[in-house]
Design a protein around this motif. Structure first.
Motif, PDB file in Angstrom:
ATOM      1  N   ALA A  80       0.824  -1.206   0.000  1.00 35.97           N
ATOM      2  CA  ALA A  80       0.000   0.000   0.000  1.00 35.97           C
ATOM      3  C   ALA A  80       0.860   1.259   0.000  1.00 35.97           C
ATOM      4  CB  ALA A  80      -0.933  -0.005   1.211  1.00 35.97           C
ATOM      5  N   GLN A  81       1.960   1.232   0.726  1.00 34.28           N
ATOM      6  CA  GLN A  81       2.851   2.392   0.772  1.00 34.28           C
ATOM      7  C   GLN A  81       3.558   2.603  -0.571  1.00 34.28           C
ATOM      8  OE1 GLN A  81       5.187   1.346   4.210  1.00 34.28           O
ATOM      9  NE2 GLN A  81       3.425   1.548   5.564  1.00 34.28           N
ATOM     10  N   ILE A  82       3.904   1.509  -1.241  1.00 31.02           N
ATOM     11  CA  ILE A  82       4.477   1.629  -2.587  1.00 31.02           C
ATOM     12  C   ILE A  82       3.458   2.259  -3.530  1.00 31.02           C
ATOM     13  CG2 ILE A  82       5.251   0.318  -4.610  1.00 31.02           C
ATOM     14  CD1 ILE A  82       6.493  -1.699  -2.627  1.00 31.02           C
ATOM     15  N   ASP A  83       2.221   1.777  -3.499  1.00 32.97           N
ATOM     16  CA  ASP A  83       1.183   2.286  -4.395  1.00 32.97           C
ATOM     17  C   ASP A  83       0.878   3.754  -4.124  1.00 32.97           C
ATOM     18  OD1 ASP A  83       0.863  -0.037  -5.851  1.00 32.97           O
ATOM     19  OD2 ASP A  83      -0.747  -0.810  -4.571  1.00 32.97           O
ATOM     20  N   ALA A  84       0.931   4.162  -2.859  1.00 34.90           N
ATOM     21  CA  ALA A  84       0.577   5.542  -2.507  1.00 34.90           C
ATOM     22  C   ALA A  84       1.501   6.570  -3.149  1.00 34.90           C
ATOM     23  CB  ALA A  84       0.587   5.697  -0.989  1.00 34.90           C
ATOM     24  N   HIS A  85       2.751   6.187  -3.412  1.00 37.38           N
ATOM     25  CA  HIS A  85       3.711   7.126  -3.996  1.00 37.38           C
ATOM     26  C   HIS A  85       4.379   6.551  -5.238  1.00 37.38           C
ATOM     27  CE1 HIS A  85       3.303   8.745   0.117  1.00 37.38           C
ATOM     28  NE2 HIS A  85       3.489   9.914  -0.472  1.00 37.38           N
ATOM     29  N   ARG A  86       3.656   5.642  -5.922  1.00 35.41           N
ATOM     30  CA  ARG A  86       4.244   4.963  -7.076  1.00 35.41           C
ATOM     31  C   ARG A  86       4.719   5.949  -8.145  1.00 35.41           C
ATOM     32  NH1 ARG A  86       4.251  -0.146  -8.920  1.00 35.41           N
ATOM     33  NH2 ARG A  86       2.840  -0.771  -7.231  1.00 35.41           N
ATOM     34  N   GLU A  87       3.881   6.897  -8.512  1.00 33.88           N
ATOM     35  CA  GLU A  87       4.246   7.833  -9.586  1.00 33.88           C
ATOM     36  C   GLU A  87       5.474   8.645  -9.211  1.00 33.88           C
ATOM     37  OE1 GLU A  87       3.047   8.014 -12.731  1.00 33.88           O
ATOM     38  OE2 GLU A  87       2.059   6.160 -12.071  1.00 33.88           O
ATOM     39  N   LEU A  88       5.525   9.086  -7.982  1.00 32.39           N
ATOM     40  CA  LEU A  88       6.690   9.855  -7.521  1.00 32.39           C
ATOM     41  C   LEU A  88       7.936   8.987  -7.523  1.00 32.39           C
ATOM     42  CD1 LEU A  88       7.703  12.554  -6.330  1.00 32.39           C
ATOM     43  CD2 LEU A  88       7.136  11.649  -4.055  1.00 32.39           C
TER      44      LEU A  88
END
Length: 280
Positions: A264-272
């Motif tokens: 979930a933490q990876i997905d939350a800032h995936r684009e960045l």
């Protein structure tokens, strides 16, 4: 003699989980080198032609080398090393002294490293072997009041995960065991648990409220170490043992949640995260 009879070397075999692992290995027909404080190991395991009891302070490399030599002299080989011995420094980080943190690492990280360094030349010569190191769910998931202990177990995880790649070419396998709470002596004061020795006013109320909870947990843990010992012998007997074995329903739940949280933490800032390369 069993068809797959092996020689097991187990640290911390005089109390706690180590006793049950040693008993399970003996019951399965294996030969066991049980290390620890000699008198304690003898009283816990008794005597057997398949059992060698050796004094070992795992923080002393010389002890590890002597124990390994005694094992080879008696049984001629070492097939499975179980790095089990550990202790538990409990307390908030600021209240845990630098000396205590270093002592925690000396036992829980450098101790198993010392024993493994002594055993690996034997296993490389054999072109076979299995290194099993007991970590903890605290080696995957940190928590309040366990900063020093979690540090030592997180370090064990990184060491063992990397060691796998060093040793696979020589036929040596590795397994990290991540138990939850088992009814062992880890929470017994003066035996395995040491409280933080410093006192800071900001933490005083929280420390006073937390210590009784840890004390009351001793003897009430859900996990049965005898069942863990039997299961570990089964894991070690697999043709392709796991890199990690999560032991206990509580550990499974906590570590599964950690895996979900990381994703979930990876997905939350995936684009960045994925747009950090140099511009073409």
């Amino acid at each position: 003699m069993t068809e797959n009879r092996e020689v097991w070397m187990i640290t911390g075999a005089g109390r706690g989980m180590g006793v049950d692992i040693a008993k399970a290995a003996l019951a399965a027909g294996h030969q066991v080198v049980a290390t620890g404080r000699t008198g304690t190991v003898e009283s816990a395991l008794g005597a057997s032609d398949d059992l060698l009891i050796v004094q070992l302070d795992l923080t002393k490399p010389g002890d590890a080398e002597e124990a390994t030599a005694a094992a080879i002299d008696r049984f001629g080989r070492i097939d499975v090393l179980v790095n089990n011995a550990a202790n538990f420094y409990a307390g908030y980080f600021e209240e845990t002294s630098d000396a205590q943190v270093r002592a925690q690492l000396e036992t829980n990280l450098f101790g198993p490293m010392n024993v493994t360094r002594a055993v690996l030349p034997i296993m490389r010569k054999q072109r076979s072997g299995h290194i099993i190191t007991i970590s903890s769910q605290a080696g995957i998931v940190g928590g309040e009041f366990i900063a020093a202990y979690a540090t030592s177990k997180f370090a064990v995880e990184g060491w063992m995960e990397s060691l796998r790649y060093d040793l696979e070419p020589y036929g040596i396998r590795t397994t990290i065991v991540e138990p939850g709470f088992f009814r062992t002596e880890l929470l017994v004061e003066d035996a395995s648990t040491i409280w933080a020795e410093l006192s800071i006013d900001d933490y005083a109320d929280r420390t006073a409220a937390t210590i009784p909870g840890w004390r009351n947990m001793n003897g009430q843990q859900a996990g049965d170490p005898a069942k863990l010992g039997t299961a570990l012998v089964r894991i070690a007997g697999e043709d392709h043992p796991p890199l990690r074995w999560v032991a206990g329903a509580d550990a499974v739940a906590v570590i599964e949640q950690k895996a979900r949280d990381i994703l979930a933490q990876i997905d939350a800032h995936r684009e960045l995260s994925i747009h950090l390369a140099h511009d073409a």
